[in-house]
Design a protein around this motif. Structure first.
Motif, PDB file in Angstrom:
ATOM      1  N   ILE A 409       0.685  -1.312   0.202  1.00  0.00           N
ATOM      2  CA  ILE A 409      -0.303  -0.325  -0.146  1.00  0.00           C
ATOM      3  C   ILE A 409       1.107   1.136  -0.080  1.00  0.00           C
ATOM      4  N   ASP A 410       0.720   1.791  -0.978  1.00  0.00           N
ATOM      5  CA  ASP A 410       1.640   3.222  -1.217  1.00  0.00           C
ATOM      6  C   ASP A 410       2.934   3.193  -0.906  1.00  0.00           C
ATOM      7  N   GLY A 411       3.284   1.984  -1.149  1.00  0.00           N
ATOM      8  CA  GLY A 411       5.018   2.183  -1.159  1.00  0.00           C
ATOM      9  C   GLY A 411       5.379   2.386   0.914  1.00  0.00           C
ATOM     10  N   GLN A 412       4.875   1.945   1.287  1.00  0.00           N
ATOM     11  CA  GLN A 412       4.718   2.473   3.113  1.00  0.00           C
ATOM     12  C   GLN A 412       4.433   1.205   3.949  1.00  0.00           C
ATOM     13  N   LEU A 413       3.153   0.203   3.604  1.00  0.00           N
ATOM     14  CA  LEU A 413       2.685  -0.627   4.368  1.00  0.00           C
ATOM     15  C   LEU A 413       2.407  -2.320   3.511  1.00  0.00           C
ATOM     16  N   CYS A 414       2.999  -3.528   3.644  1.00  0.00           N
ATOM     17  CA  CYS A 414       3.373  -3.889   3.375  1.00  0.00           C
ATOM     18  C   CYS A 414       2.872  -5.534   3.769  1.00  0.00           C
ATOM     19  N   SER A 415       2.232  -6.020   3.034  1.00  0.00           N
ATOM     20  CA  SER A 415       1.206  -8.087   3.914  1.00  0.00           C
ATOM     21  C   SER A 415       1.990  -8.212   3.033  1.00  0.00           C
ATOM     22  N   ASN A 438       6.384   0.085   7.485  1.00  0.00           N
ATOM     23  CA  ASN A 438       8.276   0.507   6.656  1.00  0.00           C
ATOM     24  C   ASN A 438       8.265   0.908   5.250  1.00  0.00           C
ATOM     25  N   GLU A 439       8.831   2.169   5.517  1.00  0.00           N
ATOM     26  CA  GLU A 439       8.958   2.485   4.069  1.00  0.00           C
ATOM     27  C   GLU A 439      10.191   2.092   2.920  1.00  0.00           C
ATOM     28  N   ASP A 440      11.281   1.739   3.934  1.00  0.00           N
ATOM     29  CA  ASP A 440      12.518   0.751   3.283  1.00  0.00           C
ATOM     30  C   ASP A 440      11.726  -0.524   2.797  1.00  0.00           C
ATOM     31  N   PHE A 441      11.621  -1.007   3.778  1.00  0.00           N
ATOM     32  CA  PHE A 441      11.166  -2.767   2.776  1.00  0.00           C
ATOM     33  C   PHE A 441      10.150  -2.803   2.539  1.00  0.00           C
ATOM     34  N   THR A 442       8.985  -1.343   2.551  1.00  0.00           N
ATOM     35  CA  THR A 442       7.921  -2.145   1.874  1.00  0.00           C
ATOM     36  C   THR A 442       8.568  -1.643   0.092  1.00  0.00           C
ATOM     37  N   LYS A 444      11.297  -1.782  -0.934  1.00  0.00           N
ATOM     38  CA  LYS A 444      12.220  -3.091  -1.284  1.00  0.00           C
ATOM     39  C   LYS A 444      11.549  -4.327  -2.217  1.00  0.00           C
ATOM     40  N   MET A 445      10.120  -4.170  -1.858  1.00  0.00           N
ATOM     41  CA  MET A 445       9.070  -5.581  -2.163  1.00  0.00           C
ATOM     42  C   MET A 445       8.879  -4.815  -3.302  1.00  0.00           C
ATOM     43  N   GLN A 446       8.351  -3.668  -3.273  1.00  0.00           N
ATOM     44  CA  GLN A 446       7.533  -2.975  -4.685  1.00  0.00           C
ATOM     45  C   GLN A 446       8.619  -3.027  -5.370  1.00  0.00           C
ATOM     46  N   GLN A 447      10.384  -3.448  -5.858  1.00  0.00           N
ATOM     47  CA  GLN A 447      10.875  -3.063  -6.519  1.00  0.00           C
ATOM     48  C   GLN A 447      11.067  -4.925  -6.646  1.00  0.00           C
ATOM     49  N   HIS A 448      10.895  -5.731  -5.709  1.00  0.00           N
ATOM     50  CA  HIS A 448      10.234  -7.074  -6.168  1.00  0.00           C
ATOM     51  C   HIS A 448       9.168  -7.256  -7.382  1.00  0.00           C
ATOM     52  N   PHE A 449       8.257  -6.597  -6.863  1.00  0.00           N
ATOM     53  CA  PHE A 449       7.563  -6.326  -8.136  1.00  0.00           C
ATOM     54  C   PHE A 449       7.182  -6.221  -9.552  1.00  0.00           C
ATOM     55  N   GLU A 450       8.062  -5.029  -9.183  1.00  0.00           N
ATOM     56  CA  GLU A 450       8.109  -4.471 -10.641  1.00  0.00           C
ATOM     57  C   GLU A 450       9.408  -5.455 -11.786  1.00  0.00           C
ATOM     58  N   LYS A 451      10.436  -5.966 -10.872  1.00  0.00           N
ATOM     59  CA  LYS A 451      11.189  -7.016 -11.221  1.00  0.00           C
ATOM     60  C   LYS A 451      10.691  -8.010 -11.412  1.00  0.00           C
ATOM     61  N   ASP A 452       8.997  -8.223 -11.139  1.00  0.00           N
ATOM     62  CA  ASP A 452       7.819  -9.463 -11.519  1.00  0.00           C
ATOM     63  C   ASP A 452       7.409  -9.429 -12.282  1.00  0.00           C
TER      64      ASP A 452
END
Length: 485
Positions: A409-415, A438-442, A444-452
């Protein structure tokens, strides 16, 4: 009458079937359950002689749920709340949290803390583990370093190479004096009797979750323990979508399996551990679970990540994971990125997503092009036209099986956790997710989403509408059974 039955046995069986089916349908309606699920069962009972009754017998009855309420609710009150109360955020700390850049998600924090007493924990460290190879390397390393205890809970505990490695390691650690407890789902796992005997002889305490007759014929039997978690010494935890099976480990297969798991350190492990202990009490049938002091050790701050654990199952009075994700979707301002192997949303979640899209939120859904379930695949596809028309973008993952269960969510919250985006995960199975503020961790997750997304094909509305009629028919019939998948 006897002569009529003997001479017209097929007609007699059909009459008996429909007498039972009509009575059962009345009972299903009288229960005032979920309307979509109720309709699915009623249609099955009336349109499919004999088969409909068998489906309801295996999947529809609620006696297990009633039994869980009686056996788990008391212990939840006496034990789990006692320990998690120590972790609940006080008003002063929560006010400081609300003043941070994540102020908009205080509704999610409050919902989980107030309805499930799941605390917001600080000072945590989270390591992202991509796919089975990274997960098992990190897990095995932590198991080798365990000093006091190892607690595992898995939906699938397979018999392949990775299962053998884990079994060997658990036996080794138990023989070295580490207390090892294992919960495995009786339906999802294929743990041979000889392997269970070997574990027990090594000193491992191991119990199945809700044994059933003929598990191979009831792969989707209701109320399964779909969780995949491990707690080591009360200070290190693992949670995510990766089961103990060779198909999750790409180095052991020609096909590719995309999944995500987490390695946790900090106070959040206490909350994760509480759920294991609650289920341990259930599977062992204990009258009073014995909690050692070192089960919840004092830990130093390991990082700067704020987290909550949210769990749900038929032993709770509401679908906690669904409500947390629903609230997060409604709080989103910019983006919602979802990965899920099965997208079979209930009506509230579907409306929440479409409403967010109407507000201008960028929503992207990623799911596998070729899943591991024919019926779930077509049930998922039955929602595509509607959500594409609402402005939600859909990406078919083509590299292999996408099994990750995440929402950003918004690059700040992830589940990240075990819950799929479907009715079964929200309402029926035992699931557990980590909410990471956490913004930094989310990011990072978003970068993997874009890579996928580089391994995806975007589903476009104009092309989707031109798919063959036979595909549309499969989707329509699969959707009827969506709540049962």
């Amino acid at each position: 009458m006897i002569d009529f039955i003997s001479n017209n046995w097929l007609i007699s069986l059909l009459i008996l079937n429909y007498l039972l089916a009509i009575g059962t349908a009345f009972f299903v309606i009288r229960n005032n359950g979920n309307p979509v699920s109720t309709l699915s069962y009623v249609l099955g009972l009336l349109l499919f002689p004999f088969v409909g009754l068998l489906v309801y017998l295996f999947f529809g009855q609620e006696y297990r749920k009633d039994k869980m309420f009686k056996r788990q609710g008391v212990f939840n009150h006496k034990i789990i709340k006692k320990w998690e109360k120590k972790l609940l955020v006080d008003e002063e700390s929560l006010e400081k949290y609300e003043e941070s850049f994540l102020e908009q998600y205080s509704a999610v924090v409050g919902l989980v803390q107030n309805t499930q007493r799941k605390p917001l924990t600080f000072g945590n460290d989270v390591r992202l583990l991509n796919n089975g190879d990274e997960k098992f390397e990190a897990l095995f390393d932590a198991l080798r370093k365990a000093q006091r205890f190892i607690h595992l809970e898995y939906y699938i505990f397979g018999q392949g190479e990775i299962g053998r490695q884990l079994l060997d390691l658990l036996c080794e650690r138990a023989q070295e004096g580490v207390a090892v407890k294992v919960i495995y789902d009786y339906v999802g796992s294929q743990l041979a009797s000889r392997d269970k005997k070997r574990l027990e002889e090594a000193g491992v305490e191991i119990y199945p979750f809700m044994p059933v007759w003929f598990p191979n014929l009831t792969r989707k039997l209701n109320y399964r323990d779909h969780r995949k978690l491990c707690v080591i010494d009360g200070s290190i935890g693992f949670v995510g979508g990766i089961n103990v099976s060779d198909e999750y480990v790409n180095s052991l297969n020609d096909s590719f399996w995309r999944d995500i798991h987490l390695r946790l350190e900090g106070n959040v492990v206490k909350s994760l551990h509480a759920h294991f202990l609650l289920n341990w009490n259930f599977v062992t049938g204990s009258k009073e679970i014995s909690i050692a002091e070192d089960y919840f050790p004092k830990v130093k701050d390991c990082g700067e990540i704020a987290m909550q654990i949210v769990a749900s199952g038929p032993d709770s009075d509401s679908p906690h994971i669904m409500r947390a994700l629903f609230t997060a979707i409604n709080q989103a301002r910019e983006s919602i990125l979802i990965t899920t192997p099965y997208f079979i949303p209930n009506e509230p979640m579907l409306v929440a997503l479409k409403t967010a899209a109407a507000r201008g939120v960028d929503i992207q859904l990623m799911c596998p092009r070729d899943g591991d379930s024919w019926a779930a695949k077509y049930a998922t596809h039955s929602y595509f036209r509607d959500i594409l028309a609402s402005g939600i973008r859909i990406f078919h993952y083509c590299k292999g099986m996408l099994h990750a269960k995440t929402m950003l969510i918004d690059g700040q919250l992830c589940s990240v956790g075990t819950s799929n985006f479907d009715y079964r995960s929200f309402e029926i199975n035992f699931e557990i997710n980590a909410l990471i503020y956490n913004e930094d961790f989310t990011q990072k997750m978003q970068q993997h989403f874009e890579k996928d997304k580089q391994d995806c094909e975007e589903v476009l509305l104009e092309l989707w509408l031109e798919r063959p009629l036979k595909e549309k028919i499969k989707e329509s019939f699969s959707r009827l059974w969506a709540p049962l998948l």
